[in-house]
Structure formats: structure tokens, C-alpha cells
Design an enzyme around this catalytic site. Structure first.
Site, PDB file in Angstrom:
ATOM      1  N   SER A  30     -20.193  34.676 -62.243  1.00  0.00           N
ATOM      2  CA  SER A  30     -20.170  35.005 -63.679  1.00  0.00           C
ATOM      3  C   SER A  30     -18.729  35.014 -64.207  1.00  0.00           C
ATOM      4  CB  SER A  30     -20.871  36.337 -63.946  1.00  0.00           C
ATOM      5  OG  SER A  30     -20.204  37.404 -63.328  1.00  0.00           O
ATOM      6  N   ASN A  31     -17.786  35.432 -63.379  1.00  0.00           N
ATOM      7  CA  ASN A  31     -16.379  35.350 -63.803  1.00  0.00           C
ATOM      8  C   ASN A  31     -15.936  33.903 -63.915  1.00  0.00           C
ATOM      9  OD1 ASN A  31     -14.757  38.004 -64.053  1.00  0.00           O
ATOM     10  ND2 ASN A  31     -16.124  38.361 -62.313  1.00  0.00           N
ATOM     11  N   ASP A  82      -5.376  41.754 -50.163  1.00  0.00           N
ATOM     12  CA  ASP A  82      -5.251  42.563 -51.388  1.00  0.00           C
ATOM     13  C   ASP A  82      -3.830  43.105 -51.589  1.00  0.00           C
ATOM     14  OD1 ASP A  82      -7.928  42.190 -52.039  1.00  0.00           O
ATOM     15  OD2 ASP A  82      -8.553  43.925 -50.885  1.00  0.00           O
ATOM     16  N   GLU A  89     -13.589  42.864 -66.332  1.00  0.00           N
ATOM     17  CA  GLU A  89     -13.244  41.537 -65.787  1.00  0.00           C
ATOM     18  C   GLU A  89     -13.432  40.462 -66.848  1.00  0.00           C
ATOM     19  OE1 GLU A  89     -14.241  42.285 -61.082  1.00  0.00           O
ATOM     20  OE2 GLU A  89     -15.740  41.270 -62.287  1.00  0.00           O
ATOM     21  N   HIS A 140      -9.592  41.909 -58.131  1.00  0.00           N
ATOM     22  CA  HIS A 140     -10.212  42.871 -57.220  1.00  0.00           C
ATOM     23  C   HIS A 140     -10.851  43.978 -58.058  1.00  0.00           C
ATOM     24  CE1 HIS A 140     -10.882  44.844 -53.380  1.00  0.00           C
ATOM     25  NE2 HIS A 140     -10.634  45.972 -54.022  1.00  0.00           N
ATOM     26  N   ASN A 186      -5.935  36.517 -57.777  1.00  0.00           N
ATOM     27  CA  ASN A 186      -7.217  37.105 -57.377  1.00  0.00           C
ATOM     28  C   ASN A 186      -7.564  38.257 -58.318  1.00  0.00           C
ATOM     29  OD1 ASN A 186      -9.508  37.644 -55.672  1.00  0.00           O
ATOM     30  ND2 ASN A 186      -8.377  39.356 -54.781  1.00  0.00           N
ATOM     31  N   LEU A 204     -14.717  35.012 -50.849  1.00  0.00           N
ATOM     32  CA  LEU A 204     -14.742  35.949 -49.720  1.00  0.00           C
ATOM     33  C   LEU A 204     -14.012  35.486 -48.464  1.00  0.00           C
ATOM     34  CD1 LEU A 204     -18.336  37.430 -50.098  1.00  0.00           C
ATOM     35  CD2 LEU A 204     -16.148  38.355 -50.871  1.00  0.00           C
ATOM     36  N   ILE A 248      -7.404  33.460 -47.484  1.00  0.00           N
ATOM     37  CA  ILE A 248      -6.685  32.240 -47.845  1.00  0.00           C
ATOM     38  C   ILE A 248      -5.704  31.903 -46.716  1.00  0.00           C
ATOM     39  CG2 ILE A 248      -5.181  31.159 -49.571  1.00  0.00           C
ATOM     40  CD1 ILE A 248      -8.016  31.920 -50.575  1.00  0.00           C
TER      41      ILE A 248
HETATM   42  C1  GRF Z   1     -16.240  40.511 -59.127  1.00  0.00           C
HETATM   43  O1  GRF Z   1     -16.543  41.864 -59.269  1.00  0.00           O
HETATM   44  C2  GRF Z   1     -14.841  40.346 -58.610  1.00  0.00           C
HETATM   45  O2  GRF Z   1     -13.976  41.350 -58.987  1.00  0.00           O
HETATM   46  C3  GRF Z   1     -15.044  40.397 -57.138  1.00  0.00           C
HETATM   47  O3  GRF Z   1     -16.263  39.750 -56.909  1.00  0.00           O
HETATM   48  C4  GRF Z   1     -17.086  39.862 -58.048  1.00  0.00           C
HETATM   49  C5  GRF Z   1     -17.551  38.498 -58.418  1.00  0.00           C
HETATM   50  O4  GRF Z   1     -18.581  38.503 -59.364  1.00  0.00           O
HETATM   51  N1  GRF Z   1     -13.896  39.896 -56.444  1.00  0.00           N
HETATM   52  P1  GRF Z   1     -19.058  37.134 -59.993  1.00  0.00           P
HETATM   53  O5  GRF Z   1     -19.415  36.206 -58.839  1.00  0.00           O
HETATM   54  O6  GRF Z   1     -17.934  36.588 -60.803  1.00  0.00           O
HETATM   55  O7  GRF Z   1     -20.259  37.426 -60.834  1.00  0.00           O
END
Ligand code: GRF
Length: 193
Positions: free
Chosen positions: A15-16, A148, A177, A107, A105, A88, A91
Site C-alpha cells: 500500500s505504501n 534499522d 506513512e 520503519h 527505508n 523484508l 540489503i
Molecule cells: C509498513 O508499515 C512499513 O512501515 C513496514 O512495512 C509495512 C508495509 O506495508 N516497513 P505495505 O506493504 O506498504 O502496505
């Protein structure tokens, strides 16, 4: 001026990634998303990218850690900045050397709190609630060789109420986000040379 070229790496829902792609599809944006890379063939991010006309490919872990493959992929696509949006895999060092302070990134906590190994997705929000935190938030940071651990670019906070469940916290964090990540990427792009 020539637009900077962004590759998004994502492992799941995306979704991001979708939000970032849409943001940079606006006419006067300073950058464009040219590629989405996922290590998982079943990741929803692949469909989201394709629906928006962005090439999306699956790169299994073995290839992802292969220096000549990944260097070639980035070079062939003229990538200037890499954005991790729910990615996940660690890198590899060769990519960090190739893109120093050019890998960003997000977080879903206020680093250094609730970061490091095993702290991803809902594990983070569960830990925040279990610790009785009064606030959580997002951290947008550069990626270095420490999990991180790279330089923080931007943080935003949201209150955590005593009655909030991990899902409630996740929803608040996601809202942050969506609001901030594309804009912070755009600002980071402006500092690239
Ligand atoms: C987000 O909460 C981001 O901060 C984390 O993983 C999640 C990804 O969500 N690293 P999406 O796949 O963008 O919906």
C-alpha cells in the site's frame, strides 16, 4: 531537469508502494518510479504496480544477493534512489556501497525504539502495546549496514491510547506513512547529485 529514477523494493501488500507511485505520477514531480522489485512471487505489490503501469519483477533471495545480477538490474534501469517499503530481506553490502545514503527505508516505530532483528510488521505494534508506550510513529531513514541503524531523515509521532490494540496502532502508523513518506522521498530526491 531530468527526473530522478526510483526503484521500490517491497515484500508484501504494497500500500505504501502504491501511494508513492501515485504521488510521483503527478505531472510536475521531480522523480518517477521506474521499477518495483519483490522477493516474493505472491506479493500483492506486484499487481498494484502493474495496474499503475510500472514494471514489477520478482527477484528471489539468491538473485537479490548476487552482486552482478543486482548491479546490472539497477544500472540497466538507471536507478538513482532505492526506496524500501515493507521489504523484508537484508540489503547486501555491495548495494549499500553502490547507493550510499541513496537507499531509504520506512520503519513503523520511533527508532531506535522497537527496531532491529524480528521487529517488523505487526510484531512492532504488538511490542509497542505490550510496553505500554504512550506514543508510536514512523521513522524514515537511510539504510546502512546495521539493521534499522542508518541516519534518520524524518520522524512523526502518533499517540497510543491505553485501550489501543496493535491493529489500532498499525492503522495510526499507516496513516502517518501515507501522509509523509512520498513527500520525504521527494525532498530526499532533491538532495541527490
Ligand atoms: C509498513 O508499515 C512499513 O512501515 C513496514 O512495512 C509495512 C508495509 O506495508 N516497513 P505495505 O506493504 O506498504 O502496505
Amino acid at each position: 531537469m531530468k527526473k530522478k529514477r526510483i526503484a521500490i523494493f517491497a515484500s508484501g501488500n504494497g500500500s505504501n508502494a502504491e501511494n508513492i507511485i501515485r504521488y510521483f505520477q503527478k505531472e510536475d514531480s521531480e522523480a518517477e518510479v521506474v521499477l518495483v522489485v519483490s522477493n516474493r512471487a505472491d506479493a500483492k505489490v506486484l499487481q498494484r504496480a502493474e495496474a499503475l503501469g510500472i514494471p514489477a519483477i520478482v527477484v528471489p533471495k539468491k538473485d537479490f544477493n548476487n552482486e552482478s545480477f543486482m548491479t546490472g538490474l539497477m544500472r540497466d534501469n538507471g536507478v538513482n534512489l532505492i526506496v524500501l517499503a515493507g521489504f523484508l530481506l537484508m540489503i547486501p553490502d555491495f548495494l549499500i556501497s553502490l547507493y550510499p545514503e541513496k537507499i531509504v527505508n520506512i520503519h513503523p516505530s520511533l527508532l531506535p525504539k522497537f527496531g532491529g532483528k524480528g521487529m517488523y510488521g505487526n510484531h512492532v505494534h504488538e511490542a509497542v502495546v505490550a510496553a505500554g508506550e504512550k506514543e508510536s510513529g514512523i521513522t524514515i531513514h537511510f539504510v546502512n549496514e546495521n539493521c534499522d541503524g542508518g541516519r534518520i531523515i524524518y520522524q512523526a509521532t502518533t499517540p497510543v491510547e491505553p485501550t489501543d490494540t496493535p491493529d489500532d496502532v498499525a492503522a495510526k502508523v499507516h496513516a502517518l506513512e501515507y501522509l509523509h513518506f512520498p513527500r520525504v522521498i521527494a525532498e530526499t530526491v532533491k538532495t541527490l547529485h
